[in-house]
Write a protein that holds these residues in place. Sequence first.
Motif, PDB file in Angstrom:
ATOM      1  N   GLU A 112      47.882  40.522  57.970  1.00  0.00           N
ATOM      2  CA  GLU A 112      48.519  41.591  57.196  1.00  0.00           C
ATOM      3  C   GLU A 112      49.073  41.030  55.889  1.00  0.00           C
ATOM      4  OE1 GLU A 112      51.881  45.098  57.411  1.00  0.00           O
ATOM      5  OE2 GLU A 112      51.409  43.995  59.235  1.00  0.00           O
ATOM      6  N   LYS A 113      49.644  39.836  55.956  1.00  0.00           N
ATOM      7  CA  LYS A 113      50.167  39.194  54.740  1.00  0.00           C
ATOM      8  C   LYS A 113      49.036  38.961  53.735  1.00  0.00           C
ATOM      9  CE  LYS A 113      52.709  35.225  53.066  1.00  0.00           C
ATOM     10  NZ  LYS A 113      53.358  33.966  53.387  1.00  0.00           N
ATOM     11  N   ILE A 114      47.878  38.497  54.221  1.00  0.00           N
ATOM     12  CA  ILE A 114      46.728  38.294  53.338  1.00  0.00           C
ATOM     13  C   ILE A 114      46.291  39.614  52.725  1.00  0.00           C
ATOM     14  CG2 ILE A 114      44.265  37.691  53.307  1.00  0.00           C
ATOM     15  CD1 ILE A 114      44.956  35.538  55.437  1.00  0.00           C
ATOM     16  N   PHE A 115      46.270  40.672  53.539  1.00  0.00           N
ATOM     17  CA  PHE A 115      45.874  41.984  53.012  1.00  0.00           C
ATOM     18  C   PHE A 115      46.776  42.402  51.861  1.00  0.00           C
ATOM     19  CE2 PHE A 115      46.368  46.553  52.758  1.00  0.00           C
ATOM     20  CZ  PHE A 115      45.065  46.944  52.525  1.00  0.00           C
ATOM     21  N   TRP A 116      48.102  42.355  52.084  1.00  0.00           N
ATOM     22  CA  TRP A 116      49.045  42.824  51.061  1.00  0.00           C
ATOM     23  C   TRP A 116      49.124  41.896  49.859  1.00  0.00           C
ATOM     24  CZ3 TRP A 116      49.983  47.632  51.023  1.00  0.00           C
ATOM     25  CH2 TRP A 116      50.142  48.353  52.202  1.00  0.00           C
ATOM     26  N   SER A 117      48.955  40.599  50.062  1.00  0.00           N
ATOM     27  CA  SER A 117      49.145  39.665  48.950  1.00  0.00           C
ATOM     28  C   SER A 117      47.864  39.363  48.173  1.00  0.00           C
ATOM     29  CB  SER A 117      49.763  38.363  49.450  1.00  0.00           C
ATOM     30  OG  SER A 117      48.878  37.708  50.338  1.00  0.00           O
ATOM     31  N   ARG A 118      46.692  39.466  48.809  1.00  0.00           N
ATOM     32  CA  ARG A 118      45.462  39.080  48.121  1.00  0.00           C
ATOM     33  C   ARG A 118      44.445  40.208  47.959  1.00  0.00           C
ATOM     34  NH1 ARG A 118      44.383  33.201  50.805  1.00  0.00           N
ATOM     35  NH2 ARG A 118      46.286  32.241  50.015  1.00  0.00           N
ATOM     36  N   ILE A 119      44.386  41.115  48.919  1.00  0.00           N
ATOM     37  CA  ILE A 119      43.365  42.162  48.872  1.00  0.00           C
ATOM     38  C   ILE A 119      43.881  43.400  48.141  1.00  0.00           C
ATOM     39  CG2 ILE A 119      41.899  43.682  50.254  1.00  0.00           C
ATOM     40  CD1 ILE A 119      41.917  41.436  52.409  1.00  0.00           C
ATOM     41  N   TYR A 120      45.007  43.949  48.585  1.00  0.00           N
ATOM     42  CA  TYR A 120      45.543  45.176  47.994  1.00  0.00           C
ATOM     43  C   TYR A 120      45.814  45.048  46.489  1.00  0.00           C
ATOM     44  CZ  TYR A 120      48.253  49.419  47.398  1.00  0.00           C
ATOM     45  OH  TYR A 120      48.704  50.634  46.961  1.00  0.00           O
ATOM     46  N   PRO A 121      46.376  43.941  46.013  1.00  0.00           N
ATOM     47  CA  PRO A 121      46.649  43.839  44.572  1.00  0.00           C
ATOM     48  C   PRO A 121      45.416  43.975  43.689  1.00  0.00           C
ATOM     49  CG  PRO A 121      47.904  42.185  45.740  1.00  0.00           C
ATOM     50  CD  PRO A 121      46.965  42.811  46.739  1.00  0.00           C
ATOM     51  N   LYS A 122      44.230  43.762  44.227  1.00  0.00           N
ATOM     52  CA  LYS A 122      43.014  43.921  43.433  1.00  0.00           C
ATOM     53  C   LYS A 122      42.786  45.380  43.036  1.00  0.00           C
ATOM     54  CE  LYS A 122      40.776  39.852  45.316  1.00  0.00           C
ATOM     55  NZ  LYS A 122      41.007  38.985  44.207  1.00  0.00           N
ATOM     56  N   LEU A 123      43.471  46.308  43.705  1.00  0.00           N
ATOM     57  CA  LEU A 123      43.352  47.723  43.364  1.00  0.00           C
ATOM     58  C   LEU A 123      44.311  48.131  42.251  1.00  0.00           C
ATOM     59  CD1 LEU A 123      43.241  49.216  46.974  1.00  0.00           C
ATOM     60  CD2 LEU A 123      41.307  48.720  45.474  1.00  0.00           C
ATOM     61  N   LEU A 124      45.310  47.308  41.993  1.00  0.00           N
ATOM     62  CA  LEU A 124      46.330  47.647  41.006  1.00  0.00           C
ATOM     63  C   LEU A 124      45.844  47.332  39.600  1.00  0.00           C
ATOM     64  CD1 LEU A 124      49.394  46.143  42.899  1.00  0.00           C
ATOM     65  CD2 LEU A 124      48.610  48.514  42.886  1.00  0.00           C
ATOM     66  N   PRO A 125      46.318  48.083  38.606  1.00  0.00           N
ATOM     67  CA  PRO A 125      45.925  47.790  37.225  1.00  0.00           C
ATOM     68  C   PRO A 125      46.398  46.396  36.825  1.00  0.00           C
ATOM     69  CG  PRO A 125      47.455  49.662  37.332  1.00  0.00           C
ATOM     70  CD  PRO A 125      47.230  49.187  38.720  1.00  0.00           C
ATOM     71  N   ARG A 126      45.591  45.715  36.035  1.00  0.00           N
ATOM     72  CA  ARG A 126      45.958  44.357  35.599  1.00  0.00           C
ATOM     73  C   ARG A 126      47.093  44.380  34.580  1.00  0.00           C
ATOM     74  NH1 ARG A 126      41.490  40.235  36.153  1.00  0.00           N
ATOM     75  NH2 ARG A 126      39.982  41.284  37.480  1.00  0.00           N
ATOM     76  N   ASP A 127      47.064  45.347  33.682  1.00  0.00           N
ATOM     77  CA  ASP A 127      48.073  45.439  32.635  1.00  0.00           C
ATOM     78  C   ASP A 127      48.831  46.737  32.778  1.00  0.00           C
ATOM     79  OD1 ASP A 127      47.299  43.045  31.352  1.00  0.00           O
ATOM     80  OD2 ASP A 127      45.618  44.110  30.419  1.00  0.00           O
ATOM     81  N   MET A 128      50.126  46.624  32.701  1.00  0.00           N
ATOM     82  CA  MET A 128      50.959  47.820  32.733  1.00  0.00           C
ATOM     83  C   MET A 128      51.886  47.762  31.524  1.00  0.00           C
ATOM     84  SD  MET A 128      51.867  48.044  36.787  1.00  0.00           S
ATOM     85  CE  MET A 128      52.826  49.522  36.600  1.00  0.00           C
TER      86      MET A 128
END
Length: 87
Positions: free
Chosen positions: A50-66
């Motif tokens: 679960e830690k790997i999912f939240w820290s490495r996989i899920y962030p790939k869906l977030l915009p790079r620049d805000m």
Amino acid sequence: MALGKKTGGRLPGSPNRMTSEVRDAILRVADDLGGPERMLSWAREAPENEKIFWSRIYPKLLPRDMNVAVTQTRLESLVAGDDGDND
């Protein structure tokens, strides 16, 4: 090659064929391995997953620049104990 002139190669803005082929292959493998249901099962198997999912996989869906604008005036008022009403 003339200075400042592009000659040959891909046209600007055209997708990289190898990248799209690799992406398609990874998507097919992910689907064959069980898709979203299997990923959910894997994430629930262990806290480390679960830690790997939240820290490495899920962030790939977030915009790079805000673009975020932050002002300090309200925060400074709150810290100083001022409620913002200067009546």
